[in-house]
Design an enzyme around this catalytic site. Structure first.
Site, PDB file in Angstrom:
ATOM      1  N   ASP A 199       0.641  -1.214  -0.023  1.00 38.45           N
ATOM      2  CA  ASP A 199       0.293  -0.270   0.209  1.00 38.45           C
ATOM      3  C   ASP A 199       0.947   1.044  -0.064  1.00 38.45           C
ATOM      4  OD1 ASP A 199      -2.754   0.491   0.472  1.00 38.45           O
ATOM      5  OD2 ASP A 199      -1.522   2.051   0.811  1.00 38.45           O
ATOM      6  N   ASN A 207      -2.682  12.642  -3.611  1.00 37.88           N
ATOM      7  CA  ASN A 207      -3.998  13.913  -5.127  1.00 37.88           C
ATOM      8  C   ASN A 207      -4.017  14.714  -4.493  1.00 37.88           C
ATOM      9  OD1 ASN A 207      -4.433  11.165  -6.457  1.00 37.88           O
ATOM     10  ND2 ASN A 207      -5.663  10.418  -5.493  1.00 37.88           N
ATOM     11  N   HIS A 212      -5.231  14.500  -9.568  1.00 40.27           N
ATOM     12  CA  HIS A 212      -4.776  12.964  -9.272  1.00 40.27           C
ATOM     13  C   HIS A 212      -4.325  12.373 -10.615  1.00 40.27           C
ATOM     14  CE1 HIS A 212      -8.327  11.630  -6.990  1.00 40.27           C
ATOM     15  NE2 HIS A 212      -8.367  13.149  -7.213  1.00 40.27           N
ATOM     16  N   ASP A 216      -1.639   9.640 -10.239  1.00 40.08           N
ATOM     17  CA  ASP A 216      -1.792   8.969 -11.241  1.00 40.08           C
ATOM     18  C   ASP A 216      -0.181   7.827 -11.836  1.00 40.08           C
ATOM     19  OD1 ASP A 216      -3.822   8.420 -11.599  1.00 40.08           O
ATOM     20  OD2 ASP A 216      -4.922   9.320 -13.587  1.00 40.08           O
ATOM     21  N   GLU A 242      -4.677   2.802  -4.769  1.00 41.99           N
ATOM     22  CA  GLU A 242      -2.816   2.712  -3.581  1.00 41.99           C
ATOM     23  C   GLU A 242      -2.525   1.575  -3.749  1.00 41.99           C
ATOM     24  OE1 GLU A 242      -4.792   4.469  -0.416  1.00 41.99           O
ATOM     25  OE2 GLU A 242      -5.640   3.920  -2.609  1.00 41.99           O
TER      26      GLU A 242
END
Length: 339
Positions: A199, A207, A212, A216, A242
């Site tokens: 994680d 973010n 975003h 990404d 994630e």
């Protein structure tokens, strides 16, 4: 209905790579003379690029759906195949006196050679027979590409959650049919299997702060670092958001600790554009025995322990239980819907 059409129907009726390969071998066996067939995968070792061969057919009965690999062979011993790959040829051949005729058929996915079918026979094929072989393998290549697209996450290119569910549930069925000997998941045997949940720490802040698009990009870069940190025979999945899952195969517990920590350090030391420093937390557990939902639940527990106790660390579930830091409890099969 002609035999060729019957085999094409069988080939395109599968939704699983292993069974797809076996249906292709079955078609080759019945339509042309075949002495043996191997699948060759490309891998790296201390001595350079190697080919790892998996026997699919050796003149008798078909082997299991997941045959064991033979000893790695140097890619330098296959100059005809190397030349075909470099010049983007669809096949390569070799026939030397006193040796079997060999036909190599590289398999490309997304313009990259990922494996190769090696077909051997006592004598070379005539042109008409070669055209039958090429046709069958071309159907195999195209259909494998379609399967691969359906199994992968669109953003990162890693295997998706659906693929994990299918592969792990199939593993559970095989395990039930051929149960492994019970043993300590922390044993140092080199053939142990390990499942890790990864994680990205504080990903929501990435973010929120950078947007975003940069979020990404972090996911894509983490996926690339996952690929470079693990071997071809390991399996890497994106679960969404994630979170990622790694199935590490055939290593000891000591090696698993070292491999997962090496990946964690690779992430910590990587410079992520605009974002800067990113870290990950990892929880892993033995995956030799137990129901899939239990194995995944144990890795999740170890992950959350890592995140609640400082993040940027690797935690092993069985160690945490042995130290009294986690309570060992079975996961109710009706509490989580995985498969």
């Amino acid at each position: 209905m002609t035999p060729i059409l019957q085999h094409l129907i069988e080939i395109t009726g599968h939704r699983d790579h292993d069974r797809l390969e076996l249906s292709v071998i079955s078609a080759l066996r019945h339509l042309v003379e075949v002495r043996r067939v191997r699948k060759l995968e490309f891998a790296s070792s201390a001595r350079g690029a190697v080919l790892r061969g998996y026997m699919l057919f050796d003149g008798g009965e078909m082997p299991p759906t997941q045959p064991a690999p033979v000893v790695d062979e140097s890619l330098a011993d296959y100059p005809e195949l190397v030349d075909a790959i470099e010049h983007r040829h669809s096949s390569a051949q070799r026939y030397r006196p006193g040796q079997p005729y060999t036909l190599w058929l590289p398999v490309r996915l997304h313009d990259k050679v990922v494996s190769c079918l090696e077909v051997q026979n006592d004598t070379p094929y005539e042109q008409q027979t070669l055209e039958v072989v090429y046709g069958i393998v071309e159907v195999y290549r195209n259909y494998q590409s379609l399967l691969d697209d359906s199994e992968r996450d669109a953003l990162t290119g890693l295997f998706n959650r659906k693929t994990f569910d299918e592969q792990f549930s199939r593993r559970a069925r095989e395990q039930a049919q051929f149960p492994a000997k019970a043993g300590d998941a922390g044993a140092g045997d080199s053939d142990q299997q390990w499942l890790a949940v990864v994680d990205i720490d504080h990903f929501k802040q990435v973010n929120d702060r950078f947007g975003h698009i940069y979020g990404d990009e972090v996911l894509i870069l983490v996926a690339n670092l996952l690929r470079s940190s693990f071997r071809a025979q390991d399996r890497i999945f994106r679960f969404g958001g994630e979170e990622f899952v790694v199935l590490l195969r055939s290593v000891s517990l000591e090696s698993a600790h070292r491999i997962f920590n090496r990946f964690r350090i690779n992430i910590e030391q990587h410079n992520f554009p605009q974002v800067g420093r990113v870290t990950v937390s990892v929880g892993f557990t033995g995956a030799q025995t137990g129901a899939p939902v239990e194995i995944l639940g144990h890795a999740d527990q170890a992950l959350y322990f890592a995140k609640e106790h400082g993040r940027n660390q690797v935690c092993f579930y069985e160690d945490l239980v042995a130290q009294g830091l986690l309570q060992s409890a079975g996961v109710a099969h009706d509490s989580v819907e995985l498969f």
